[in-house]
Design a protein around this motif. Structure first.
Motif, PDB file in Angstrom:
ATOM      1  N   UNK A 153     -11.704   2.952   3.024  1.00 53.78           N
ATOM      2  CA  UNK A 153     -12.994   2.323   2.662  1.00 53.78           C
ATOM      3  C   UNK A 153     -13.146   2.088   1.167  1.00 53.78           C
ATOM      4  N   UNK A 154     -12.642   3.032   0.345  1.00 57.43           N
ATOM      5  CA  UNK A 154     -12.840   2.891  -1.092  1.00 57.43           C
ATOM      6  C   UNK A 154     -11.967   1.794  -1.697  1.00 57.43           C
ATOM      7  N   UNK A 155     -10.801   1.525  -1.105  1.00 52.27           N
ATOM      8  CA  UNK A 155      -9.943   0.461  -1.644  1.00 52.27           C
ATOM      9  C   UNK A 155     -10.084  -0.825  -0.837  1.00 52.27           C
ATOM     10  N   UNK A 156     -11.131  -0.914  -0.003  1.00 51.99           N
ATOM     11  CA  UNK A 156     -11.293  -2.107   0.827  1.00 51.99           C
ATOM     12  C   UNK A 156     -11.457  -3.398   0.011  1.00 51.99           C
ATOM     13  N   UNK A 157     -12.103  -3.395  -1.183  1.00 52.53           N
ATOM     14  CA  UNK A 157     -12.123  -4.658  -1.965  1.00 52.53           C
ATOM     15  C   UNK A 157     -10.718  -5.133  -2.335  1.00 52.53           C
ATOM     16  N   UNK A 158      -9.838  -4.188  -2.728  1.00 46.89           N
ATOM     17  CA  UNK A 158      -8.458  -4.576  -3.042  1.00 46.89           C
ATOM     18  C   UNK A 158      -7.737  -5.073  -1.791  1.00 46.89           C
ATOM     19  N   UNK A 159      -7.993  -4.410  -0.667  1.00 46.74           N
ATOM     20  CA  UNK A 159      -7.391  -4.853   0.598  1.00 46.74           C
ATOM     21  C   UNK A 159      -7.844  -6.272   0.947  1.00 46.74           C
ATOM     22  N   UNK A 160      -9.140  -6.520   0.785  1.00 50.09           N
ATOM     23  CA  UNK A 160      -9.677  -7.849   1.099  1.00 50.09           C
ATOM     24  C   UNK A 160      -9.052  -8.914   0.197  1.00 50.09           C
ATOM     25  N   UNK A 161      -8.936  -8.600  -1.088  1.00 46.13           N
ATOM     26  CA  UNK A 161      -8.332  -9.563  -2.032  1.00 46.13           C
ATOM     27  C   UNK A 161      -6.878  -9.869  -1.640  1.00 46.13           C
ATOM     28  N   UNK A 162      -6.117  -8.808  -1.322  1.00 44.21           N
ATOM     29  CA  UNK A 162      -4.712  -9.030  -0.961  1.00 44.21           C
ATOM     30  C   UNK A 162      -4.577  -9.832   0.329  1.00 44.21           C
ATOM     31  N   UNK A 163      -5.498  -9.613   1.285  1.00 47.15           N
ATOM     32  CA  UNK A 163      -5.426 -10.370   2.535  1.00 47.15           C
ATOM     33  C   UNK A 163      -5.707 -11.851   2.284  1.00 47.15           C
ATOM     34  N   UNK A 189       0.834  -1.206   0.000  1.00 45.77           N
ATOM     35  CA  UNK A 189       0.000   0.000   0.000  1.00 45.77           C
ATOM     36  C   UNK A 189       0.870   1.259   0.000  1.00 45.77           C
ATOM     37  N   UNK A 190       1.963   1.218   0.767  1.00 40.93           N
ATOM     38  CA  UNK A 190       2.860   2.372   0.788  1.00 40.93           C
ATOM     39  C   UNK A 190       3.482   2.624  -0.587  1.00 40.93           C
ATOM     40  N   UNK A 191       3.934   1.563  -1.260  1.00 37.19           N
ATOM     41  CA  UNK A 191       4.506   1.742  -2.597  1.00 37.19           C
ATOM     42  C   UNK A 191       3.458   2.241  -3.583  1.00 37.19           C
ATOM     43  N   UNK A 192       2.236   1.704  -3.474  1.00 37.71           N
ATOM     44  CA  UNK A 192       1.178   2.139  -4.391  1.00 37.71           C
ATOM     45  C   UNK A 192       0.859   3.620  -4.208  1.00 37.71           C
ATOM     46  N   UNK A 193       0.844   4.088  -2.970  1.00 34.78           N
ATOM     47  CA  UNK A 193       0.557   5.504  -2.745  1.00 34.78           C
ATOM     48  C   UNK A 193       1.702   6.385  -3.241  1.00 34.78           C
ATOM     49  N   UNK A 194       2.939   5.874  -3.178  1.00 40.34           N
ATOM     50  CA  UNK A 194       4.064   6.657  -3.668  1.00 40.34           C
ATOM     51  C   UNK A 194       4.008   6.854  -5.177  1.00 40.34           C
ATOM     52  N   UNK A 229      -4.347   0.163  -8.848  1.00 39.28           N
ATOM     53  CA  UNK A 229      -5.579   0.209  -9.641  1.00 39.28           C
ATOM     54  C   UNK A 229      -6.757   0.686  -8.792  1.00 39.28           C
ATOM     55  N   UNK A 230      -6.799   0.234  -7.533  1.00 41.22           N
ATOM     56  CA  UNK A 230      -7.898   0.665  -6.658  1.00 41.22           C
ATOM     57  C   UNK A 230      -7.794   2.150  -6.335  1.00 41.22           C
ATOM     58  N   UNK A 231      -6.572   2.651  -6.107  1.00 41.97           N
ATOM     59  CA  UNK A 231      -6.403   4.077  -5.806  1.00 41.97           C
ATOM     60  C   UNK A 231      -6.800   4.944  -6.996  1.00 41.97           C
ATOM     61  N   UNK A 232      -6.530   4.462  -8.198  1.00 40.66           N
ATOM     62  CA  UNK A 232      -6.914   5.219  -9.393  1.00 40.66           C
ATOM     63  C   UNK A 232      -8.430   5.300  -9.542  1.00 40.66           C
ATOM     64  N   UNK A 233      -9.143   4.350  -8.917  1.00 38.21           N
ATOM     65  CA  UNK A 233     -10.598   4.333  -9.051  1.00 38.21           C
ATOM     66  C   UNK A 233     -11.334   5.165  -8.022  1.00 38.21           C
ATOM     67  N   UNK A 234     -10.605   5.754  -7.072  1.00 38.64           N
ATOM     68  CA  UNK A 234     -11.264   6.594  -6.054  1.00 38.64           C
ATOM     69  C   UNK A 234     -11.597   7.950  -6.668  1.00 38.64           C
ATOM     70  N   UNK A 235     -12.871   8.374  -6.675  1.00 41.08           N
ATOM     71  CA  UNK A 235     -13.218   9.665  -7.299  1.00 41.08           C
ATOM     72  C   UNK A 235     -12.540  10.828  -6.585  1.00 41.08           C
ATOM     73  N   UNK A 236     -11.967  11.733  -7.375  1.00 39.53           N
ATOM     74  CA  UNK A 236     -11.295  12.897  -6.784  1.00 39.53           C
ATOM     75  C   UNK A 236     -12.290  13.845  -6.122  1.00 39.53           C
ATOM     76  N   UNK A 237     -13.576  13.754  -6.526  1.00 42.34           N
ATOM     77  CA  UNK A 237     -14.584  14.643  -5.925  1.00 42.34           C
ATOM     78  C   UNK A 237     -14.743  14.368  -4.427  1.00 42.34           C
ATOM     79  N   UNK A 238     -14.518  13.128  -4.017  1.00 40.20           N
ATOM     80  CA  UNK A 238     -14.621  12.811  -2.589  1.00 40.20           C
ATOM     81  C   UNK A 238     -13.541  13.540  -1.800  1.00 40.20           C
ATOM     82  N   UNK A 239     -12.311  13.537  -2.320  1.00 40.91           N
ATOM     83  CA  UNK A 239     -11.221  14.241  -1.628  1.00 40.91           C
ATOM     84  C   UNK A 239     -11.478  15.745  -1.600  1.00 40.91           C
ATOM     85  N   UNK A 240     -11.999  16.277  -2.725  1.00 37.50           N
ATOM     86  CA  UNK A 240     -12.262  17.714  -2.783  1.00 37.50           C
ATOM     87  C   UNK A 240     -13.345  18.114  -1.775  1.00 37.50           C
TER      88      UNK A 240
END
Length: 598
Positions: free
Chosen positions: A513-523, A136-141, A483-494
């Motif tokens: 919460x928005x990337x929780x499906x990816x988190x669940x898959x990785x777990x 997750x840290x690398x993906x955010x970087x 891929x999950x981070x790219x799918x989070x709408x920027x309007x939510x952050x704004x």
């Protein structure tokens, strides 16, 4: 006519090729005909019967392959697991003996399997969270657009391609060398570069070695005494404390029911395994299993109990309580006395020079009476709470929380007394202390600045070395998180930024919460992969670290293919498969924290 050997071999292969094709054709027609017959039996029309025939006819080559190469070997393995079968010897049916030896840790192979399972759980419980945090840290970087970001993504993903290769694993052996290795030289240089970092470096070594030494003692079967009561007591107190806060709404009711399900299943499986293996005809264990199963069924079927079911629950709890009390008082008064001493914060160490007395009071292998009573209390209260009035519910929750917190505190204090008693016994008798001897040695002093981690040369650092290698190859998880981070709408952050939310709040309230499906898959995938760890263990192990690195998959490989003990290897594989399936079902069953859009 005489034919040469090569021609005979070609004819032989041709014969078997024709036979295989004929088998597939005949088998496909049989499966298609069976599907058509089933459709007709269920009242399907002629068109539906034809579709069933042709559909299964074309799918039947895969179905035949699945039956022959997956189902068939699996059933054969299941049969062998109940036999004493070694290649070259005749089969002998021995029932559950292989499972009993492995689960109970009997003999050298049973102890080795137990330690291998502890190693696998270490990779799952320690390695998977660290790997996910790294991914997750690398993906955010690399999620933000910037010049040359593609190169960084390639660099982060490259270890996935290289990590499984023997050459890279051998390179890790050189990098993790205790003298002159790249990792140790880097750590020592960083520790000596700035004031204060040396204490951080020494504390890091101390924490890692102390934790692994304690874990090593547990995996070898050193009894932890009253510490074994601490965790269930804390869980029970946390559950009741959570229910005590605020109104008892539907969300809390659902959470309580699900927690009670988990506790009931864990208790039921433990009682089942212990009853099956250690106490074959003990009625208390089987009665406890039946009670837990009944409570679980009621909680599963009904969120709010009807009066008749409530009465049955009261009756069942009362009967079980009377039977267990009689059994504890009349047969095992030592267990009952331990509960009273724990509840009153007194020490059960009445004779510190008597090791047998310690083991009688705190049985190391059987589930403790306190654990059984604590979990039964949690189940009973969770069952009764929805039917009570608000004031009664608050009183019950408050009393239960206080009792379980008191039990946890008493268990903690007696755990320290239990450890100290072994020292007193050794001092009295003049014999060395083997109880968590490695942990006592490591935790006695803070390491000096000249100490370096003995990564692949010492059992205290062998498992952390493997975890470090898996963290280095966390690129696959990084791609999924990216891929999950790219799918989070920027309007939510704004919108959150307009409302004044800071970076930390935006991360925990929006990103996670928005990337929780990816988190669940990785777990899920990470947990399965961790329990099946094999290649890295096979390559990086040394004779000194083999037992501390060996995983469950490595044990069954060694037992089956090196020592040719097919029966015990098959039993080990089925135990591992059952654990993986159970944990996976648990994760899907309790995955309400995953947020799916739409």
């Amino acid at each position: 006519m005489d034919i040469d050997t090569a021609t005979a071999a070609r004819l032989h292969n041709l014969y078997w090729s024709f036979a295989t094709v004929a088998f597939i054709v005949v088998g496909s027609l049989a499966i298609g005909k069976a599907a058509s017959s089933v459709a007709a039996w269920r009242g399907g029309s002629a068109a539906l019967q034809r579709r069933a025939f042709w559909g299964y006819l074309f799918a039947s080559p895969w179905i035949l392959g699945f039956l022959i190469f997956v189902v068939g070997p699996a059933l054969a393995s299941l049969y062998y697991s109940f036999t004493d079968y070694r290649l070259g010897r005749p089969l002998e049916w021995i029932g559950l003996e292989n499972y009993r030896v492995l689960i109970e840790g009997l003999g050298a192979h049973g102890r080795r399997f137990t330690q291998a399972m502890y190693n696998s759980f270490y990779y799952a419980l320690v390695g998977v969270p660290l790997q996910i945090v790294t991914a997750l840290g690398m993906a955010m970087l690399v999620s933000r657009p910037m010049p040359g970001i593609g190169i960084f993504r390639l660099i982060f993903y490259l270890p996935v391609i290289l990590a499984g290769g023997p050459a890279i694993l051998l390179a890790w052996r050189y990098m993790l060398a205790s003298n002159g290795g790249f990792v140790n030289i880097s750590l020592s240089s960083i520790a000596q570069s700035l004031p204060g970092l040396d204490w951080l470096y020494r504390s890091f070594i101390f924490v890692v070695e102390a934790f692994n030494a304690f874990y090593s003692g547990i995996s070898r079967g050193d009894p932890v005494g009253a510490f074994s009561y601490l965790l269930p007591s804390l869980i029970g107190a946390a559950v009741f404390g959570y229910l005590l806060r605020g109104e008892f709404d539907s969300g809390k009711r659902e959470t309580a029911a699900r927690l009670a399900e988990v506790i009931a299943i864990v208790l039921g499986l433990t009682l089942l395994v212990r009853g099956l293996v250690a106490e074959r005809i003990d009625p208390a264990f089987w009665l406890g299993c039946a009670f837990v199963a009944a409570i679980s069924f009621l909680l599963w079927r009904r969120k709010r109990l009807e009066p008749r079911r409530l009465g049955l629950t009261f009756a069942g709890t009362g009967i079980l309580g009377v039977l267990l009390a009689v059994r504890l008082v009349m047969i095992e008064d030592g267990h009952f006395s331990a509960i009273l001493r724990l509840l009153t914060l007194s020490s059960p160490i009445a004779r510190p020079g008597d090791l047998d007395y310690l083991e009688d009071v705190f049985p190391a292998l059987l589930p403790s009476s306190a654990w059984i009573w604590g979990t039964v209390a949690v189940l009973a209260a969770a069952t009764l709470i929805p039917a009570l009035e608000k004031g009664q519910r608050k009183t019950l929750l408050g009393v239960s929380t206080g009792l379980l917190a008191l039990l946890a505190l008493g268990s903690l204090l007696d755990g320290f007394r239990y450890f100290a008693a072994f020292g007193a016994i050794a001092e009295t008798s003049g014999s060395p202390v083997f109880h968590f001897a490695l942990f006592r040695q490591v935790a006695s002093t803070l390491p000096g600045l000249d100490r370096v981690p003995l990564w692949l040369q010492n059992e205290l650092w062998a498992k952390p070395s493997l975890v470090l290698i898996t963290m280095w190859s966390a690129g696959t998880g990084m791609l999924i998180f990216l891929a999950a981070l790219k799918g989070v709408p920027s309007s939510l952050y704004e919108a959150a930024q307009v409302d004044g939310a800071g970076p930390v709040q935006r991360f925990f309230r929006i990103t996670l919460p928005m990337i929780s499906p990816a988190m669940f898959y990785n777990i899920v995938i990470g947990l399965i992969a961790a329990l099946q760890t094999f290649e890295a263990v096979y390559i990086i192990q040394t004779p000194r670290t083999e037992s501390s690195l060996a995983s469950a998959a490595y044990f069954l490989y060694e037992r089956t293919f090196r020592q040719l003990e097919i029966g015990q290897g098959a039993a080990a594989s089925w135990i591992l498969a059952l654990i993986i399936v159970t944990l996976t079902v648990f994760q899907f069953r309790y995955s309400r924290w995953v947020h799916y859009e739409g």
